[in-house]
Design a protein around this motif. Sequence first.
Motif, PDB file in Angstrom:
ATOM      1  N   ASP A  79     -39.093 -10.520   0.724  1.00 13.64           N
ATOM      2  CA  ASP A  79     -39.654 -11.648  -0.018  1.00 13.64           C
ATOM      3  C   ASP A  79     -40.704 -11.132  -0.993  1.00 13.64           C
TER       4      ASP A  79
ATOM      5  N   PRO B 183     -43.059 -13.953  -3.068  1.00  9.00           N
ATOM      6  CA  PRO B 183     -44.008 -14.663  -2.203  1.00  9.00           C
ATOM      7  C   PRO B 183     -45.069 -13.751  -1.605  1.00  9.00           C
TER       8      PRO B 183
ATOM      9  N   ARG C  54     -35.454 -25.818   6.738  1.00  6.71           N
ATOM     10  CA  ARG C  54     -36.611 -26.668   7.024  1.00  6.71           C
ATOM     11  C   ARG C  54     -36.369 -28.097   6.536  1.00  6.71           C
ATOM     12  N   THR C  55     -35.711 -28.237   5.396  1.00  6.27           N
ATOM     13  CA  THR C  55     -35.401 -29.575   4.892  1.00  6.27           C
ATOM     14  C   THR C  55     -34.393 -30.286   5.783  1.00  6.27           C
TER      15      THR C  55
ATOM     16  N   PRO D  57     -45.768 -19.952  -4.684  1.00  9.29           N
ATOM     17  CA  PRO D  57     -44.771 -20.871  -5.236  1.00  9.29           C
ATOM     18  C   PRO D  57     -43.452 -20.808  -4.466  1.00  9.29           C
ATOM     19  N   GLU D  58     -42.724 -21.928  -4.477  1.00  6.70           N
ATOM     20  CA  GLU D  58     -41.523 -22.020  -3.662  1.00  6.70           C
ATOM     21  C   GLU D  58     -40.360 -21.190  -4.193  1.00  6.70           C
ATOM     22  N   HIS D  59     -40.334 -20.900  -5.493  1.00  8.13           N
ATOM     23  CA  HIS D  59     -39.226 -20.145  -6.075  1.00  8.13           C
ATOM     24  C   HIS D  59     -39.675 -18.736  -6.441  1.00  8.13           C
TER      25      HIS D  59
ATOM     26  N   LYS E 170     -35.580 -21.930   3.662  1.00 13.92           N
ATOM     27  CA  LYS E 170     -36.269 -23.074   3.066  1.00 13.92           C
ATOM     28  C   LYS E 170     -35.436 -24.348   3.203  1.00 13.92           C
ATOM     29  N   LYS E 171     -34.146 -24.256   2.956  1.00 13.48           N
ATOM     30  CA  LYS E 171     -33.324 -25.468   3.086  1.00 13.48           C
ATOM     31  C   LYS E 171     -33.118 -25.843   4.563  1.00 13.48           C
TER      32      LYS E 171
ATOM     33  N   TRP F 149     -34.478 -16.326   1.848  1.00 13.55           N
ATOM     34  CA  TRP F 149     -35.590 -17.257   1.616  1.00 13.55           C
ATOM     35  C   TRP F 149     -35.045 -18.654   1.351  1.00 13.55           C
TER      36      TRP F 149
ATOM     37  N   MET G 233     -40.524 -18.721   8.283  1.00 15.44           N
ATOM     38  CA  MET G 233     -39.882 -20.034   8.223  1.00 15.44           C
ATOM     39  C   MET G 233     -38.870 -20.207   9.350  1.00 15.44           C
TER      40      MET G 233
ATOM     41  N   MET H 293     -45.778 -23.385  -1.325  1.00 17.92           N
ATOM     42  CA  MET H 293     -45.215 -23.449   0.015  1.00 17.92           C
ATOM     43  C   MET H 293     -46.257 -24.018   0.977  1.00 17.92           C
TER      44      MET H 293
END
Length: 511
Positions: free
Chosen positions: A145, A148, A430-431, A135-137, A427-428, A423, A204, A91
Amino acid sequence: MKVIVQSTGVTAADVIAVARHDARVEIAEAAVAAMTRSRDIVDGIEASGRPVYGVSTGFGALANTSIAPERRAELQHALIRSHAAGVGAPMPREVVRAMMLLRVRSLALGLSGVRPKLAQGLVDLLNHDITPWVPEHGSLGASGDLAPLAHCALVLLGEGWVLGKDGSRADAAQALHTAGLAPLELASKEGLALINGTDGMLGMLLLAIADAEHLFAMADVTAALAIEAMLGSERPFLPELHEIRPHPGQAASAANIHRLLQNSSIMDSHRDDLAHAVQDAYSMRCAPQVAGAARDTLEFVRVTAARELVSVVDNPVVLRDGRVESTGNFHGAPLGFAADFLAIAAAEVGAISERRVDRLLDVTRSRSLPPFLSPDAGVNSGLMIAQYTAAGIVAENRRLASPASVDSLPTSGMQEDHVSMGWAAAKKLRTVLDNLTSLLAVELLSGVRGIQLRAPLLPSPAGLAAVSLVSAFAGAPGPDVFLAPVMEQARTVVSGPDLRARIESSIGTLS
């Protein structure tokens, strides 16, 4: 800069300061006292011998397994090692720093039953610029969380990995040694307190809120540029037309666009032209309705995040009257819903932007602009493929706008039989926002090209500022050039402060 973690927590601005601007962190004396009182309660429970989840029992589906006193410290270390089970790319540094500060915040509220040195250990990592490799997953947003946060906690133990300066993976023990820090030994309850919470998804979300606030203002700027270039009308943005539909975001967006279009020779050139279209296309006329709805969504998300910032999300919690109670406050549904909602809104802001780009490039709809904004179309393709890129990004954002928070999967032997996917939602999001930056960059470039092609008519002050900034790297309309670097620089303009600052110096602060 310095951020002091109080016994009441931190602010959204504090999180941004630490995550993005490397502010130094300190813990207030009142927070240290609150943690000490809470730890005294846990020590008393241990001395009494009564069973309490997370103190003298296993976790999750193993909650009914009693742990002998001499093995309780071992239990906490085993918990961190087993839960640090993520996979995938690391991340971003800013996300991990936000997450660590928010975990310090959670502990500092004084209901987690940990020693102050645990929170100080995370602070030391922040102040020595040691960023755990997360790690992201791995997170389902279930008991928060877990994975993480476990990767962060593992570094406190002198184990696991950290993020190297060049993005590589480095050994945590060596990083602590280089910084002059010693690994921590966990006491009862402390491993659980380090990983049970919504800190990753909240971090995030707070970063996304800051990004969305800027991008939604820039969406008004790029919309105004496109409308000006296409000889659109400013009348749909009159304040009295938005007072009769009193959505606050819509009014703010309309006011921005109306001000951005003032004092323009381009706008003056067709204001009284009877042949001019009575009504502009929806992508022009309804810009405030879409961007304004996104602004109102952002306000809902901001309120949700503000509530979470003052929330205790640990489990179990050590109440001030001495009770230790199991809670479900770690469940990420409020944040997952908010992230999904904001992703939908941001995707639509990008979608309507792409529709304006398509109109700008179409000779049959752009009101006399040349095909694809090329003065020599045929040999040259102008911005034709930039619109292809935008269309592809819109399609991806539509897929990403599908909510993650409805996609629960049971875990932990059906003990955790409904999870939030917060999470994944954050995360998506942010994309989606990164994609929105690209979409607005294409509209910025297209709008500036269109305004340049209206010469010798002069644009609005906002148009002049945009043309000045963009032409420095994109030049004037002419033969085709390698477009990818130009688009990258346009992205930098959209995401950065310069264009907005230049515009606001001429017309005042944008909402």
